[in-house]
Design an enzyme around this catalytic site. Structure first.
Site, PDB file in Angstrom:
ATOM      1  N   HIS A  40      -7.374  -7.055   0.791  1.00 29.30           N
ATOM      2  CA  HIS A  40      -6.359  -6.039   1.125  1.00 29.30           C
ATOM      3  C   HIS A  40      -4.722  -6.242   1.375  1.00 29.30           C
ATOM      4  CE1 HIS A  40      -4.051  -2.049  -0.143  1.00 29.30           C
ATOM      5  NE2 HIS A  40      -4.528  -1.500   1.611  1.00 29.30           N
ATOM      6  N   ASP A  80       0.740  -1.312   0.062  1.00 24.97           N
ATOM      7  CA  ASP A  80       0.002  -0.131  -0.063  1.00 24.97           C
ATOM      8  C   ASP A  80       0.532   0.934   0.094  1.00 24.97           C
ATOM      9  OD1 ASP A  80      -1.916   2.029   0.586  1.00 24.97           O
ATOM     10  OD2 ASP A  80      -3.110   0.113   1.349  1.00 24.97           O
TER      11      ASP A  80
END
Length: 259
Positions: free
Chosen positions: A232, A65
């Site tokens: 994620h 990320d």
């Protein structure tokens, strides 16, 4: 996030895990009007300076990320330093911002909330950080906060209750929509020259919305890909599998360097 993965990779590599500027226990300097203090360029330079200070003039860089976005910038700004890059569950920042549709906006709502002018997001988050961040983790792809290791979750909570971390994280997102976008737009003609691994969670929004392989192929001279069952936060959900894929990739990069 990296605690269980680092212990596995450290059997074969020297591993340095750093909190990005503004996060965890790293410094949280005062903001600038142009948000450059928390740009990915600044975050990337931090990593290069840190590693140089530890005696490493070149190194492999792995980031999930925001760490992956800082890594992307590091590979562009410091091509002679980054041996290889691994970006986990992202597409390039410029691509994401310019391709927003209603589904991506719904999933990445926090990009636009956190980037609102100060002090609106800081004040609202600070009213109940646990509510904001636990709900965010679930909506960003973990499915349930229960999937996180209790000790790691306690560390997350310790950090996200720090008002200075809340401020700094908002600045990170403000930079993404302003100065980072400008930096990326200026570099659209450039490619990452080092070996690159793009890895993602098969149930995450990025995998559902984008052809991640094709997206990164346009940005990389040499690309490998890997997918892990998870959302994620597949790094937290499947640390052993993540470490296995990363270790094998780094081994291949080192073998090519040796030849």
């Amino acid at each position: 996030m990296w605690a269980p993965i680092a212990s596995i990779l450290a059997r074969r590599f020297t591993v340095v895990c750093s909190d990005l500027r503004g996060y965890g226990d790293s410094s949280k300097p005062a903001s600038q009007p142009d948000h450059s203090t928390y740009s990915f360029r600044a975050l990337a330079a931090d990593q290069v300076q840190l590693m140089r200070g530890l005696g490493f003039t070149t190194f492999h860089l792995v980031g999930h990320d925001r760490g992956g976005r800082a890594g992307h910038r590091a590979a562009l700004d410091h091509p002679d330093v980054i041996r290889s890059l691994a970006v986990l569950d992202i597409i390039p920042t410029h691509t994401l911002i310019t391709s927003i549709d209603h589904q991506t906006a719904a999933g990445y709502w926090h990009w636009f909330f956190l980037s609102l002018p100060s002090p609106t997001p800081e004040t609202l988050i600070g009213h109940d950080p646990d509510l904001f961040f636990t709900n965010s983790v679930a909506t960003w792809g973990a499915g349930s906060i229960d999937k996180f290791d209790p000790a790691q979750l306690a560390e997350y909570r310790r950090c996200w209750n720090n008002p200075e971390m809340i401020r700094a994280s908002c600045e990170d997102y403000r930079a993404a929509l302003t100065i980072d976008f400008e930096h990326d737009a200026a570099d659209l003609h450039r490619t990452i020259t080092c070996p690159t691994l793009a890895m993602w969670g098969t149930r995450g929004l990025m995998a559902r919305k984008y052809d991640i392989t094709a997206t990164w192929q346009r940005r990389c001279a040499e690309l490998e890909t890997a997918a892990v069952d998870g959302g994620h936060f597949f790094v937290d959900e499947q640390p052993t599998r993540t470490a296995e894929l990363l270790g094998d990739y780094l081994d291949r990069c080192e073998q090519r360097r040796g030849h």
